[in-house]
Design an enzyme around this catalytic site. Structure first.
Site, mmCIF file in Angstrom:
data_model
loop_
_atom_site.group_PDB
_atom_site.id
_atom_site.type_symbol
_atom_site.label_atom_id
_atom_site.label_comp_id
_atom_site.label_asym_id
_atom_site.label_seq_id
_atom_site.Cartn_x
_atom_site.Cartn_y
_atom_site.Cartn_z
ATOM 1 C CB ALA A 33 -0.916 -0.009 1.218
ATOM 2 C CB ALA A 43 -18.639 1.255 16.251
ATOM 3 N N GLY A 134 -17.363 -13.128 -1.963
ATOM 4 C CA GLY A 134 -16.387 -13.127 -0.863
ATOM 5 C C GLY A 134 -14.963 -12.869 -1.298
ATOM 6 C CG ASP A 201 -26.418 -13.910 -0.476
ATOM 7 O OD1 ASP A 201 -26.004 -12.938 0.164
ATOM 8 O OD2 ASP A 201 -25.654 -14.722 -1.055
ATOM 9 C CE LYS A 205 -23.229 -12.968 -2.123
ATOM 10 N NZ LYS A 205 -23.155 -14.333 -1.599
#
Ligand code: HSE
Length: 444
Positions: A33, A43, A134, A201, A205
């Site tokens: 990177a 959170a 995924g 689902d 996608k």
């Protein structure tokens, strides 16, 4: 330089994967990177569980808005899921000038147009590699790798739960209800599996892929959605007898009159690679006019596979913030000043150091003690045998033959050790021809 500061909204299965992989691979990720990437805040409503994952490495809060309001946070990662609070938080993060990474396919398939518009107006990125299939980098492939093509169609097994159920129904001849219960017991299906088994689902996608493939807005409401709940084991069996497998496919096609967008059980010829994608694995086939058919395969869910995609987005955004625009993606993936010198601490190994297993075919005289001699030499060289096959001499050399073939599979060994052992075996007077050696790769 201070690492890029990431705020995680939700630290469940995927969030903990993101945290763990970032910790484990931090040096390589930094080198790719051009700057460190660090989860600075998390959170989660279950603050205690969050603390048990991140320890003292990140500040844990109960209110996601504290993360968004923190001026130190560069990128917000939304892993809450669903269309409700997740949508508000993503829009608020964008409004606060944060880049956003999300794995939320439902959110993008339904509200993507609004979210991307808000991001463009604010000059921030909303990245979502983890939202489809995924760990498979299918968004990058469609958006970048195949940019030359008119994409003609995309078809994918993009829901692991249903593919697991269909594989089990086929393997064991069981009915849907029985396999669903088993899948729930094993953790392959959620307690409420509706979105998976009804095809929703997969349709989320497929909707996202359709938009990227054809340059149209996300239009989940136009998708045809049919799940696998009505599939009978009988149909899977009949399909098999006709040379087909039944798979739940998400399909989008460019046609003269428009775009097809549909999810339903489909017969696929058993000889197609995608028909052999079993269990909870995912695969996507993309057909472009220039490239032809390409296939992408891998884990479509799970903690670290999905984290792999989330972190790839974090790296992309960090490069965007950090790098000279002409070298946003370094030509050799790692920032040039971090490339190792040739031979430094990671040399390319000479062939003698390569470790692999072997298939050996040895033409021998069919005499007493020959096999024992050869296996003795292998053992002396520390090479372990996995399997041995000896063909009948008649079969090898014709009737009355006194020669035969010994086929030996070995376990992993150093090539250098194998070279030494093969030289010894080749020197035996009972070895009658050059030994054939083929390296074996299990690739598992
Ligand atoms: N529930 C999904 C599946 C994984 O079974 O593939 C997340 O999209």
């Amino acid at each position: 330089m201070k690492p890029i500061q990431v705020g995680l909204l939700g630290i469940g299965t995927v969030g903990s994967g993101v945290f763990n992989v970032l910790q484990r691979n931090q040096e390589e990720i930094h080198r790719r990177a051009g700057r460190g990437i660090e989860i600075a805040m998390v959170a989660d409503l279950d603050a205690e569980r969050a603390r048990s994952i991140v320890g003292d490495k990140a500040r844990v809060v109960g209110d996601a808005r504290e993360v968004i309001a923190n001026p130190e946070i560069d990128i917000v990662v939304e892993l809450i899921g669903g269309y409700g609070i997740a949508k508000q938080l993503v829009l608020e993060a964008v409004a606060a000038g944060k880049h956003v990474v999300t794995a939320n396919k439902a959110l993008l398939a339904v509200h993507g147009t609004e979210i991307f518009k808000a991001a463009a107006e604010k000059g921030v990125v909303v990245a979502y590699e983890a939202a489809v299939a995924g760990g498979i980098p299918i968004i990058k492939a469609l958006r970048e790798g195949l940019a030359a093509n008119q994409i003609q169609w995309v078809a994918g097994i993009i829901n692991g739960t249903t593919n697991f159920i269909l594989s089990e129904m086929r393997d064991k001849g069981l009915d849907f209800d029985v396999v669903l219960k088993e899948a729930q017991r094993l953790g392959y299906a959620e307690a409420d599996p509706t979105f998976d088994i009804e095809g929703v689902d997969a349709a989320h996608k497929a909707t996202i892929m359709s938009a990227i493939a054809f340059g149209i807005p996300v239009q989940f409401d136009k998708a045809y959605v049919e799940g696998i709940t009505k599939l009978a084991a009988t149909d899977i069996r009949y399909a098999e007898q006709l040379g087909y497998r039944i798979k739940l496919l998400g399909i989008t096609k460019r046609m003269d009159k428009g775009v097809e967008l549909r999810v339903h059980p489909s017969l696929v010829p058993a000889k197609r690679l995608i028909a052999n994608v079993e269990g909870a694995m995912n695969a996507v086939v993309v057909h472009g006019d220039a490239v032809g058919t390409t296939l992408y395969y891998g884990k479509g869910a799970g903690s670290e596979p999905t984290a792999s995609a989330v972190i790839a987005d974090l790296v992309d955004i960090t490069r965007l913030i950090e790098a000279d625009p002409t070298h946003r993606v370094p030509p050799l993936a790692f920032q040039s000043h971090t490339l190792r010198e040739a031979g430094q601490d990671l040399p390319v190994l000479p062939m003698a150091e390569v470790v692999t297993s072997y298939y050996l075919r040895i033409r021998v005289a069919d005499e007493a003690g020959v096999l024992a001699r050869i296996t003795g030499i292998l053992a002396g060289g520390g090479i372990s045998i996995d399997a041995v096959l000896q063909r009948e001499a008649d079969e090898v050399g014709g009737e009355g033959s006194t020669q035969t073939d010994l086929i030996i599979l070995t376990h992993d060994t150093r090539e250098g050790d194998m070279d030494a052992v093969l030289a010894q075996i080749q020197g035996l007077p009972t070895v009658l021809a050059p030994i054939t050696r083929i390296r074996k790769e299990e690739l598992n």
